[in-house]
Design an enzyme around this catalytic site. Structure first.
Site, PDB file in Angstrom:
ATOM      1  N   LEU A  11       0.682  -1.127  -0.027  1.00 36.10           N
ATOM      2  CA  LEU A  11       0.050   0.031   0.134  1.00 36.10           C
ATOM      3  C   LEU A  11       0.955   1.404  -0.199  1.00 36.10           C
ATOM      4  O   LEU A  11       0.598   2.278  -0.562  1.00 36.10           O
ATOM      5  CB  LEU A  11      -0.718   0.071   1.223  1.00 36.10           C
ATOM      6  CG  LEU A  11      -2.242  -0.819   0.992  1.00 36.10           C
ATOM      7  CD1 LEU A  11      -1.946  -2.229   1.117  1.00 36.10           C
ATOM      8  CD2 LEU A  11      -3.061  -0.456   2.411  1.00 36.10           C
ATOM      9  N   GLY A  12       1.803   1.152   0.808  1.00 31.48           N
ATOM     10  CA  GLY A  12       2.877   2.262   0.869  1.00 31.48           C
ATOM     11  C   GLY A  12       4.141   1.939   1.926  1.00 31.48           C
ATOM     12  O   GLY A  12       4.088   0.997   2.456  1.00 31.48           O
ATOM     13  N   THR A  49      -3.865   5.280   5.038  1.00 31.28           N
ATOM     14  CA  THR A  49      -2.704   4.856   4.766  1.00 31.28           C
ATOM     15  C   THR A  49      -1.730   5.920   4.895  1.00 31.28           C
ATOM     16  O   THR A  49      -0.416   5.579   5.146  1.00 31.28           O
ATOM     17  CB  THR A  49      -2.864   4.056   3.338  1.00 31.28           C
ATOM     18  OG1 THR A  49      -3.666   3.008   3.239  1.00 31.28           O
ATOM     19  CG2 THR A  49      -1.398   3.696   2.803  1.00 31.28           C
ATOM     20  N   GLU A  53       1.688   5.953   7.167  1.00 35.24           N
ATOM     21  CA  GLU A  53       3.061   5.860   6.662  1.00 35.24           C
ATOM     22  C   GLU A  53       3.604   7.289   7.289  1.00 35.24           C
ATOM     23  O   GLU A  53       5.006   7.301   7.472  1.00 35.24           O
ATOM     24  CB  GLU A  53       3.173   5.770   5.266  1.00 35.24           C
ATOM     25  CG  GLU A  53       2.702   4.528   4.644  1.00 35.24           C
ATOM     26  CD  GLU A  53       3.360   3.227   5.206  1.00 35.24           C
ATOM     27  OE1 GLU A  53       4.457   3.472   5.625  1.00 35.24           O
ATOM     28  OE2 GLU A  53       2.838   2.192   5.236  1.00 35.24           O
ATOM     29  N   TRP A  64       2.927  -2.926  18.246  1.00 34.88           N
ATOM     30  CA  TRP A  64       3.514  -4.360  18.559  1.00 34.88           C
ATOM     31  C   TRP A  64       5.025  -4.314  18.678  1.00 34.88           C
ATOM     32  O   TRP A  64       5.671  -5.186  18.501  1.00 34.88           O
ATOM     33  CB  TRP A  64       3.032  -5.564  17.880  1.00 34.88           C
ATOM     34  CG  TRP A  64       3.147  -5.411  16.239  1.00 34.88           C
ATOM     35  CD1 TRP A  64       3.891  -6.176  15.788  1.00 34.88           C
ATOM     36  CD2 TRP A  64       2.191  -4.638  15.578  1.00 34.88           C
ATOM     37  NE1 TRP A  64       3.899  -5.730  14.232  1.00 34.88           N
ATOM     38  CE2 TRP A  64       2.818  -4.964  14.235  1.00 34.88           C
ATOM     39  CE3 TRP A  64       0.918  -4.012  15.493  1.00 34.88           C
ATOM     40  CZ2 TRP A  64       2.058  -4.306  13.033  1.00 34.88           C
ATOM     41  CZ3 TRP A  64       0.389  -3.419  14.455  1.00 34.88           C
ATOM     42  CH2 TRP A  64       1.138  -3.634  13.082  1.00 34.88           C
TER      43      TRP A  64
END
Length: 107
Positions: A11-12, A49, A53, A64
Site C-alpha cells: 500500500l505504501g 494509509t 506511513e 507491537w
C-alpha cells in the site's frame, strides 16, 4: 511524498528518520490508497494509509514494535501488544502479559 505505482501487495512505505539517504527520505503511497476520492479503493479509502506511513516517517513504530511480545513501540503511554488492532478497539488492549507486573500492562 511520492504517489506512484508499487508492487501489488504494497500500500505504501516510509523511510524512518536517519535510515537512508536524503534522496529517499519521505513517504511513498500507491495511488489507489492515497486520499479519499477518485480511484481510492475500500477499505483503504479513508486516508489512513498516508497517515500511517507519515507516522513511520516521524519515527513511530507499530504498537507491537514490529516483533510482537516483548518488543515495544518505544512510546511510554501505549501498552505492549503482540499484534495490531482492528476496528474500534477498547483501551487498553493488553495482548502481552508479564507475570511479575500488575495487570500485565507494561513491561
Amino acid at each position: 511524498m511520492w504517489v506512484c505505482n508499487l508492487s501489488r501487495d504494497t500500500l505504501g512505505y516510509a523511510q524512518f528518520p536517519g535510515m537512508g539517504p536524503d534522496a529517499t527520505n519521505g513517504v511513498v503511497v500507491r495511488p489507489t490508497f492515497f486520499g479519499t476520492t477518485e480511484i481510492v479503493r475500500a477499505p483503504f479509502n479513508k486516508g489512513r494509509t498516508t497517515t500511517h506511513e507519515v507516522a513511520h516517517w516521524l519515527n513511530l513504530q507499530h504498537i507491537w514494535g514490529d516483533g510482537g511480545c516483548p518488543y515495544d513501540d518505544r512510546v511510554a503511554d501505549t501498552p505492549v501488544s503482540n499484534d495490531r488492532n482492528h476496528g474500534c478497539a477498547r483501551y487498553p488492549t493488553v495482548q502481552c502479559r508479564y507475570d511479575n507486573e500488575p495487570y500485565g500492562l507494561y513491561k
